[in-house]
Design a protein around this motif. Structure first.
Motif, PDB file in Angstrom:
ATOM      1  N   ASP A  89      32.479 -13.879  -9.737  1.00 45.88           N
ATOM      2  CA  ASP A  89      32.201 -14.368 -11.080  1.00 45.88           C
ATOM      3  C   ASP A  89      31.863 -13.191 -11.983  1.00 45.88           C
ATOM      4  O   ASP A  89      31.292 -12.176 -11.571  1.00 45.88           O
ATOM      5  N   LEU A  90      32.193 -13.349 -13.274  1.00 50.99           N
ATOM      6  CA  LEU A  90      31.947 -12.298 -14.264  1.00 50.99           C
ATOM      7  C   LEU A  90      30.442 -12.065 -14.418  1.00 50.99           C
ATOM      8  O   LEU A  90      29.653 -13.027 -14.448  1.00 50.99           O
ATOM      9  N   PHE A  91      30.045 -10.769 -14.471  1.00 49.64           N
ATOM     10  CA  PHE A  91      28.669 -10.322 -14.685  1.00 49.64           C
ATOM     11  C   PHE A  91      27.746 -10.643 -13.507  1.00 49.64           C
ATOM     12  O   PHE A  91      26.529 -10.626 -13.649  1.00 49.64           O
ATOM     13  N   THR A  92      28.358 -10.977 -12.330  1.00 49.87           N
ATOM     14  CA  THR A  92      27.531 -11.230 -11.152  1.00 49.87           C
ATOM     15  C   THR A  92      27.144  -9.907 -10.512  1.00 49.87           C
ATOM     16  O   THR A  92      28.003  -9.055 -10.274  1.00 49.87           O
ATOM     17  N   GLN A  93      25.843  -9.726 -10.241  1.00 51.20           N
ATOM     18  CA  GLN A  93      25.347  -8.513  -9.589  1.00 51.20           C
ATOM     19  C   GLN A  93      24.354  -8.920  -8.507  1.00 51.20           C
ATOM     20  O   GLN A  93      23.462  -9.730  -8.737  1.00 51.20           O
ATOM     21  N   ALA A  94      24.574  -8.315  -7.352  1.00 53.64           N
ATOM     22  CA  ALA A  94      23.667  -8.618  -6.248  1.00 53.64           C
ATOM     23  C   ALA A  94      22.323  -7.953  -6.457  1.00 53.64           C
ATOM     24  O   ALA A  94      21.283  -8.488  -6.097  1.00 53.64           O
ATOM     25  N   GLU A  95      22.305  -6.754  -7.066  1.00 59.18           N
ATOM     26  CA  GLU A  95      21.051  -5.986  -7.240  1.00 59.18           C
ATOM     27  C   GLU A  95      20.401  -6.383  -8.558  1.00 59.18           C
ATOM     28  O   GLU A  95      21.008  -6.303  -9.616  1.00 59.18           O
ATOM     29  N   LYS A  96      19.163  -6.810  -8.484  1.00 64.07           N
ATOM     30  CA  LYS A  96      18.449  -7.257  -9.682  1.00 64.07           C
ATOM     31  C   LYS A  96      17.222  -6.382  -9.976  1.00 64.07           C
ATOM     32  O   LYS A  96      16.358  -6.763 -10.748  1.00 64.07           O
ATOM     33  N   SER A  97      17.121  -5.232  -9.359  1.00 63.01           N
ATOM     34  CA  SER A  97      15.929  -4.380  -9.538  1.00 63.01           C
ATOM     35  C   SER A  97      15.880  -3.836 -10.946  1.00 63.01           C
ATOM     36  O   SER A  97      16.896  -3.686 -11.605  1.00 63.01           O
ATOM     37  N   LEU A  98      14.677  -3.495 -11.372  1.00 61.83           N
ATOM     38  CA  LEU A  98      14.511  -2.991 -12.731  1.00 61.83           C
ATOM     39  C   LEU A  98      15.126  -1.616 -12.908  1.00 61.83           C
ATOM     40  O   LEU A  98      15.601  -1.270 -13.995  1.00 61.83           O
ATOM     41  N   ASP A  99      15.141  -0.836 -11.811  1.00 60.06           N
ATOM     42  CA  ASP A  99      15.651   0.525 -11.996  1.00 60.06           C
ATOM     43  C   ASP A  99      17.159   0.574 -12.085  1.00 60.06           C
ATOM     44  O   ASP A  99      17.732   1.523 -12.598  1.00 60.06           O
ATOM     45  N   ARG A 100      17.866  -0.486 -11.557  1.00 60.28           N
ATOM     46  CA  ARG A 100      19.329  -0.535 -11.592  1.00 60.28           C
ATOM     47  C   ARG A 100      19.908   0.802 -11.180  1.00 60.28           C
ATOM     48  O   ARG A 100      20.660   1.433 -11.915  1.00 60.28           O
ATOM     49  N   SER A 101      19.559   1.196  -9.974  1.00 56.74           N
ATOM     50  CA  SER A 101      19.946   2.532  -9.512  1.00 56.74           C
ATOM     51  C   SER A 101      21.438   2.674  -9.360  1.00 56.74           C
ATOM     52  O   SER A 101      21.979   3.768  -9.477  1.00 56.74           O
ATOM     53  N   GLN A 102      22.137   1.540  -9.111  1.00 57.46           N
ATOM     54  CA  GLN A 102      23.584   1.635  -8.905  1.00 57.46           C
ATOM     55  C   GLN A 102      24.366   1.404 -10.196  1.00 57.46           C
ATOM     56  O   GLN A 102      25.565   1.635 -10.234  1.00 57.46           O
ATOM     57  N   GLY A 103      23.736   0.936 -11.240  1.00 57.74           N
ATOM     58  CA  GLY A 103      24.415   0.751 -12.525  1.00 57.74           C
ATOM     59  C   GLY A 103      25.489  -0.326 -12.458  1.00 57.74           C
ATOM     60  O   GLY A 103      25.574  -1.112 -11.532  1.00 57.74           O
ATOM     61  N   GLY A 104      26.362  -0.369 -13.479  1.00 55.73           N
ATOM     62  CA  GLY A 104      27.470  -1.316 -13.534  1.00 55.73           C
ATOM     63  C   GLY A 104      27.145  -2.553 -14.336  1.00 55.73           C
ATOM     64  O   GLY A 104      25.999  -2.866 -14.609  1.00 55.73           O
ATOM     65  N   LEU A 105      28.238  -3.240 -14.758  1.00 56.08           N
ATOM     66  CA  LEU A 105      28.096  -4.419 -15.613  1.00 56.08           C
ATOM     67  C   LEU A 105      28.421  -5.718 -14.886  1.00 56.08           C
ATOM     68  O   LEU A 105      28.384  -6.793 -15.482  1.00 56.08           O
ATOM     69  N   GLY A 106      28.813  -5.665 -13.619  1.00 54.27           N
ATOM     70  CA  GLY A 106      29.180  -6.881 -12.894  1.00 54.27           C
ATOM     71  C   GLY A 106      30.543  -7.398 -13.273  1.00 54.27           C
ATOM     72  O   GLY A 106      30.779  -8.611 -13.289  1.00 54.27           O
ATOM     73  N   ILE A 107      31.454  -6.462 -13.610  1.00 55.60           N
ATOM     74  CA  ILE A 107      32.800  -6.855 -14.066  1.00 55.60           C
ATOM     75  C   ILE A 107      33.860  -6.525 -13.020  1.00 55.60           C
ATOM     76  O   ILE A 107      34.878  -7.195 -12.900  1.00 55.60           O
ATOM     77  N   ILE A 128      25.781  -8.736   1.347  1.00 53.63           N
ATOM     78  CA  ILE A 128      25.594  -9.653   0.221  1.00 53.63           C
ATOM     79  C   ILE A 128      24.920 -10.899   0.748  1.00 53.63           C
ATOM     80  O   ILE A 128      25.322 -11.464   1.783  1.00 53.63           O
ATOM     81  N   ALA A 129      23.917 -11.371   0.047  1.00 55.83           N
ATOM     82  CA  ALA A 129      23.197 -12.569   0.464  1.00 55.83           C
ATOM     83  C   ALA A 129      24.120 -13.779   0.445  1.00 55.83           C
ATOM     84  O   ALA A 129      25.042 -13.874  -0.377  1.00 55.83           O
ATOM     85  N   SER A 130      23.867 -14.726   1.361  1.00 56.31           N
ATOM     86  CA  SER A 130      24.747 -15.896   1.492  1.00 56.31           C
ATOM     87  C   SER A 130      24.785 -16.729   0.221  1.00 56.31           C
ATOM     88  O   SER A 130      25.803 -17.307  -0.127  1.00 56.31           O
ATOM     89  N   GLU A 131      23.664 -16.786  -0.527  1.00 56.25           N
ATOM     90  CA  GLU A 131      23.666 -17.570  -1.745  1.00 56.25           C
ATOM     91  C   GLU A 131      24.424 -16.895  -2.877  1.00 56.25           C
ATOM     92  O   GLU A 131      24.858 -17.540  -3.835  1.00 56.25           O
ATOM     93  N   THR A 132      24.604 -15.564  -2.766  1.00 53.74           N
ATOM     94  CA  THR A 132      25.333 -14.820  -3.805  1.00 53.74           C
ATOM     95  C   THR A 132      26.817 -14.745  -3.498  1.00 53.74           C
ATOM     96  O   THR A 132      27.650 -14.669  -4.415  1.00 53.74           O
ATOM     97  N   LEU A 133      27.183 -14.785  -2.202  1.00 57.72           N
ATOM     98  CA  LEU A 133      28.570 -14.568  -1.790  1.00 57.72           C
ATOM     99  C   LEU A 133      29.568 -15.501  -2.483  1.00 57.72           C
ATOM    100  O   LEU A 133      30.627 -15.044  -2.920  1.00 57.72           O
ATOM    101  N   PRO A 134      29.299 -16.815  -2.645  1.00 58.00           N
ATOM    102  CA  PRO A 134      30.286 -17.684  -3.317  1.00 58.00           C
ATOM    103  C   PRO A 134      30.542 -17.309  -4.766  1.00 58.00           C
ATOM    104  O   PRO A 134      31.548 -17.723  -5.338  1.00 58.00           O
ATOM    105  N   HIS A 135      29.619 -16.525  -5.374  1.00 57.05           N
ATOM    106  CA  HIS A 135      29.765 -16.187  -6.799  1.00 57.05           C
ATOM    107  C   HIS A 135      30.088 -14.719  -7.009  1.00 57.05           C
ATOM    108  O   HIS A 135      30.009 -14.241  -8.143  1.00 57.05           O
ATOM    109  N   VAL A 136      30.477 -14.026  -5.931  1.00 59.64           N
ATOM    110  CA  VAL A 136      30.633 -12.578  -6.029  1.00 59.64           C
ATOM    111  C   VAL A 136      31.756 -12.179  -6.976  1.00 59.64           C
ATOM    112  O   VAL A 136      31.749 -11.086  -7.541  1.00 59.64           O
TER     113      VAL A 136
END
Length: 1019
Positions: free
Chosen positions: A825-843, A815-823
């Motif tokens: 948080d609701l709806f937080t997702q590390a992967e932002k690619s258009l294909d969303r290969s891993q799926g999920g809602l960040g919950i 996980i990137a250092s800038e994302t780690l403090p918010h990991v």
């Protein structure tokens, strides 16, 4: 004699014998006397005119006898009161000298003179002289005329009042007949009275009704009262005539009584018991004081052995030894102390002085024994010692720092508080050593004031800083009071030093506070007016008032508030002042006030009445709230707008929850028959490879869709804090194993290597097992999804102290250092690619953190990009024995082989049909129904063991069907299972209230359904 008195005294020795002079001179000089000498009577009389403190008069002089010298001394006013010690080679007739001894200002010694005896007599004479001087001083100060005459009526002494009363000078009266003071017609009567008085000498008080008169020098007569008193004298008896002016009767009577009583006391104190014994120790004679002191008579005493007196009460061993020593060793005994209990007079302490007579004779004829009763003196000395001890104890106990000094100011006593405070010894601070503890800035003024007090005798008071033992200086107030003797001479100083540091600091703080108040008053950005409480008129105004209204400072002074526009009229002003006088507080808001330019400002007034320097004042704080009023109006408008928006948001949030619940229900309904169909297909025996692969894909996607629906519903629970726990005693290893089984298919699909390390000993928690399993599933799912295929995952459970620690670690993408403090948080997702290969809602991780915190625990995340991620969960353990069972929900359920009658009720015919087919395949008897009323009718004939009942039925919902079934006795043991798309906590609670035993969310977990059926079949 106190040695401290001697350096101020002078002794005149009158003798022609050098040896005698030497025997007297040396002891007196050692005692501190200044010595003056005379070798004959005439020289002695001339030297006596300088008024020495003591005269030692040898009776054997070359030009006149010592008695002649003594008579000349007594005849002169300057020398009459001087104490005289007569000395001779041999004793003389006691009757000749009796009156001399009784006067108390003369004494007699025989040569050779012993030093102790000499100093003892000298001490006695000095004291007698002081008493005599006081007596003469009293006579001079007496408000009555005192005339002393001899037996012939010649005047020998008068006082100053006699001169004033009769108009004669003292020299005109001395040696004159007293008749000079009596009208001629009364002189014969006076002579007869004198003769009668001498025949019977005793105090006589003339009655006031005798109408006696005195004669002044100018011939005038005046009424007097006369009292007569005999005074012993060497030549017989003197007559003391106290003449009182009738107009001063009360005053002179009191003075005369005091004088007579004082004279009697002086005479009485000089009388001591005296006994003369023969060489057989028999009493030859004794004085009156002896008889009186020891309660014996002359007849009982004369010629008796001293040891036989008073029935043997004088048979004292120490007295025997003393008298034998005098008889045999030729020793004189001085101040020999004896204590004895006398039957008649009690316990006595006596000083005995004894000598043989003649002194040099081998066989003395007499022993002279002088007895001084010192019982009271000893008692007084003991009491004095006790008093001194008590005083010292009191001084030592007083918390103040006390000190006494000599008249010159040098310290001779500090109480212990000084040493405790300074840390110095008495020797270090005695005399003037105390100056070292005074603050250098205070020392000069402190010492200067103290020296001034010593010089003038004035009271001393000064404030200085004293150094404490730890080096800290504290303020003290020092007070010194002089103690004086009867003459007014300072004999010592008493000082007290009080710690006033706290008071001093408070005073300085008060000054600082006043300065700060004045600064605040002058710089305040609110207007401040000070008013006199009684009149209500302005006494002061701060600069801001002038700035606010544009008027000068003087414009406000003396005016009432209504005169500057704060109240509408004088009556309103007076009402406000009365309110302040009684309650002490008023407040007004939004009052209009006009400036000198006519501009209106809106003000707020807060007024208080308080005490200042022993009188009350009123303070009015006036604030310009023109801008605030405008903002308040604007704020009111914004608050209304915000409330309207809040209502709208609340309605939107409610509709969102309703939409999510409805969406979940509608999505679960089609998923339920799909899941049942998949379970049914899985029971096929001859499924080919293509069918198996297709079914596996469908199962995986159905599971993914189910989890997405579950996560969607958790959003509402997380945001509203409505996650509820069903907490019980559970064991962690079993929960972790169940979670691993749940996620195993995902791990296998990605070909990950899972290393599972469970605790060796059971770890018990008070927790919700399903929710904790959800935590582990989410963490494992997260690790599996974000780790490249064929990655590694570690799951470790162990107890550390009173915590259960669960670690999930992977070697994934991190996980990137800038994302780690918010990991979390609701709806937080590390992967932002258009294909969303891993799926999920960040919950998932937000739900993990919330569940852990509800269990009083915490969760932490650590990660670096490309090096994997580690999640650590800390949960409090529950102390319990290891042999208690785990929840039945976590136990493996064996396949049920006992057929049951199961009703499947669902308005979705596909869902009902697929679930029914699955149950038939498992060997159960199944009846499918699609609405509520039909369910109630069919149940009467089918007699089901289990009813799988959908909630959302047409005509009559599942809750109502359940209630009606429970109302019938034949269905009280039927197991009711809610099968619904509604899975929120409120839905589960409503199911329980309606009578359902279980609540399964569509599509149902078939393993859970199997366990329910297995439980029913075993009953």
């Amino acid at each position: 004699m106190p040695m401290s008195d001697a350096p101020h005294l002078t002794a005149l020795i009158i003798t022609s014998d050098d040896a005698r002079r030497n025997s007297l001179d040396k002891p007196l000089r050692r005692a501190g006397f200044k010595i003056r000498d005379a070798t004959n009577g005439e020289d002695g009389l001339r030297s006596a005119m300088d008024a020495p403190d003591l005269i030692l008069l040898d009776l054997d002089l070359p030009d006149m006898s010592g008695f002649e010298v003594r008579c000349h001394l007594k005849s002169q006013a300057v020398t009459a009161a001087l104490p005289v010690l007569l000395l001779s080679n041999s004793p003389f007739d006691s009757s000749e000298f009796a009156q001399i001894l009784e006067r108390g200002d003369e004494a007699y010694l025989t040569y050779p003179v012993q030093e102790v005896e000499l100093l003892s007599f000298v001490s006695t004479l000095i004291r007698g002289q002081r008493f005599q001087r006081q007596f003469h001083s009293f006579l001079e100060a007496a408000p009555d005329a005192v005339v002393i005459v001899d037996q012939e009526g010649k005047i020998v002494q008068v006082n100053q009042m006699t001169e004033q009363m009769f108009g004669h000078q003292r020299e005109e009266l001395l040696s004159k007949d007293i008749a000079i003071l009596i009208p001629e017609r009364f002189r014969d009567n006076q002579r007869s009275h004198r003769v009668d008085f001498l025949a019977h000498p005793k105090n006589r008080r003339m009655e006031a009704n005798l109408n006696l008169l005195g004669l002044r020098k100018d011939g005038s007569e005046f009424s007097v009262e006369i009292s007569l008193s005999p005074l012993p004298d060497t030549d017989g008896i003197l007559i003391a005539c106290i003449v009182r002016d009738v107009s001063e009767r009360k005053k002179t009577e009191l003075a005369l009584e005091m004088a007579v009583a004082y004279a009697d006391d002086i005479i009485a104190t000089l009388r001591e018991p005296f006994v003369v014994l023969n060489n057989q120790l028999r009493v030859k004679t004794a004085n009156f004081a002896f008889y009186e002191s020891f309660h014996v008579t002359k007849e009982e005493t004369a010629n008796r052995l001293v040891y036989e007196l008073g029935d043997g009460e004088w048979n004292i061993d120490r007295l025997r030894g003393l008298l034998i020593e005098v008889l045999t060793l030729k020793n004189s005994v001085h101040d020999f102390e004896v204590e004895h209990d006398f039957p008649k007079i009690g316990h006595k302490t006596m000083l005995l002085n004894a000598r043989r007579f003649p002194l040099q004779s081998k066989t003395p004829e007499l022993i002279l024994l002088a007895i001084e009763d010192i019982t009271e003196r000893k008692r007084a000395e003991n009491e004095l010692l006790n008093i001194k001890d008590q005083q010292k104890f009191i001084l030592d106990s007083i918390p103040q720092k006390l000190v006494t000094t000599k008249p010159d100011g040098s310290v001779d006593y500090f109480n212990p508080q000084w040493m405790a405070y300074t840390g110095l010894t008495f020797e270090q601070i005695r005399d003037w050593g105390w100056k070292q503890i005074i603050h250098p800035n205070d020392l000069d003024e402190h010492v200067r004031g103290w020296l001034h007090a010593i010089k003038t005798g004035e009271l001393y008071q000064h404030e200085s800083r004293f150094r404490r033992a730890d080096g800290v200086y504290r303020w003290h107030i020092s007070r010194g009071v002089p103690m004086r003797d009867n003459s007014g001479k300072i004999i010592m100083w008493m000082g007290a030093n009080t710690d006033i540091d706290d008071i001093k600091l408070a005073e300085m703080a008060l000054v600082d506070s006043e300065i700060r108040y004045r600064r605040l008053f002058e710089t305040a950005k609110d207007g401040i007016l000070l008013l006199d409480t009684k009149s209500g008129r302005i006494t002061d105004a701060n600069p801001f008032m002038s700035e606010l209204l544009g008027y000068s400072h003087d414009h406000f002074l003396g005016k009432e508030l209504w005169e500057i526009g704060l109240f509408s009229d004088k009556a309103a002003n007076e009402a406000a002042v009365r309110t302040l006088q009684t309650s002490g507080y008023i407040r007004y808001e939004h009052l209009p006030l006009e400036t000198n330019t006519g501009r209106t400002v809106e003000v707020e007034i807060v007024a208080n009445a308080y005490r200042e320097d022993h009188h009350k004042v009123i303070q009015c704080n006036i604030r310009d709230i023109t801008e605030r009023s405008r903002l308040e109006v604007e704020r009111g408008r914004l608050e209304i707008q915000m409330r309207e928006q809040a209502v709208a948001l609340e309605d939107l949030h409610r509709r969102k929850d309703e939409f999510l619940a409805m969406l979940s229900h509608e999505l679960r309904n089609p998923l339920s028959p799909i899941a049942s169909a998949l379970q049914l297909l899985g029971l096929q025996k001859n499924e080919d490879q293509l069918q198996q692969k297709a079914r596996t894909i469908i199962e995986r996607q159905v599971g993914q869709l189910t989890r997405l629906i579950d996560d969607l519903l958790e959003v509402s629970r997380i945001t509203t804090g409505r996650i509820h726990l069903q907490r019980e005693r559970v064991e962690v290893n079993g929960i972790v194993e169940h979670a691993v089984e749940t996620v195993r298919s995902l791990i296998v699909r990605h070909q990950h290597a899972l290393t599972l390390s469970l605790s060796k000993e059971p770890i018990w928690l008070f927790a919700d097992a399903a929710r904790l399993e959800q935590v582990v599933v989410n963490l494992l799912t997260n690790a599996a999804k974000f780790t490249h295929d064929s990655g590694k995952i570690w799951l470790e459970v162990q107890q550390e102290g009173d915590e259960c620690v669960l670690r999930v670690r992977d070697n994934g993408i991190g996980i990137a250092s800038e994302t780690l403090p918010h990991v979390f948080d609701l709806f937080t997702q590390a992967e932002k690619s258009l294909d969303r290969s891993q799926g999920g809602l960040g919950i998932g991780l937000a739900l993990v953190q919330r569940i852990v915190e509800l269990h009083k625990g915490r969760v932490e995340a650590a990660s670096k990009v490309g090096e994997g991620t580690e999640f650590v969960v800390h949960l409090p353990v529950m102390l319990a024995s290891a042999n208690q069972p785990i929840l039945s929900e976590n136990e493996n359920v064996q396949k049920n082989e006992h057929p049951l009658r199961v009703m499947v009720v669902d308005d979705n015919e596909d869902a009902a049909q697929m679930l029914g087919m699955l149950l038939l395949r498992l060997g159960h008897e199944v009846l499918t129904v699609h609405d509520g009323p039909s369910t109630l009718t069919a149940a009467q004939d089918f007699h089901p063991n289990v009813v799988l009942l959908d909630i959302g039925l047409p005509g009559m919902d599942g809750f109502e069907v359940a209630k009606k079934l429970r109302e019938q006795a034949i269905f009280k043991d039927v197991v009711l299972v809610a099968m619904t798309g509604y899975g929120q906590e409120s839905d589960r609670q409503r199911s329980k209230e309606a009578g359902f035993d279980h609540h399964l969310v569509k599509p149902p977990d078939f393993k859970k359904l199997q366990r329910i059926l297995e439980t029913v079949s075993q009953r």
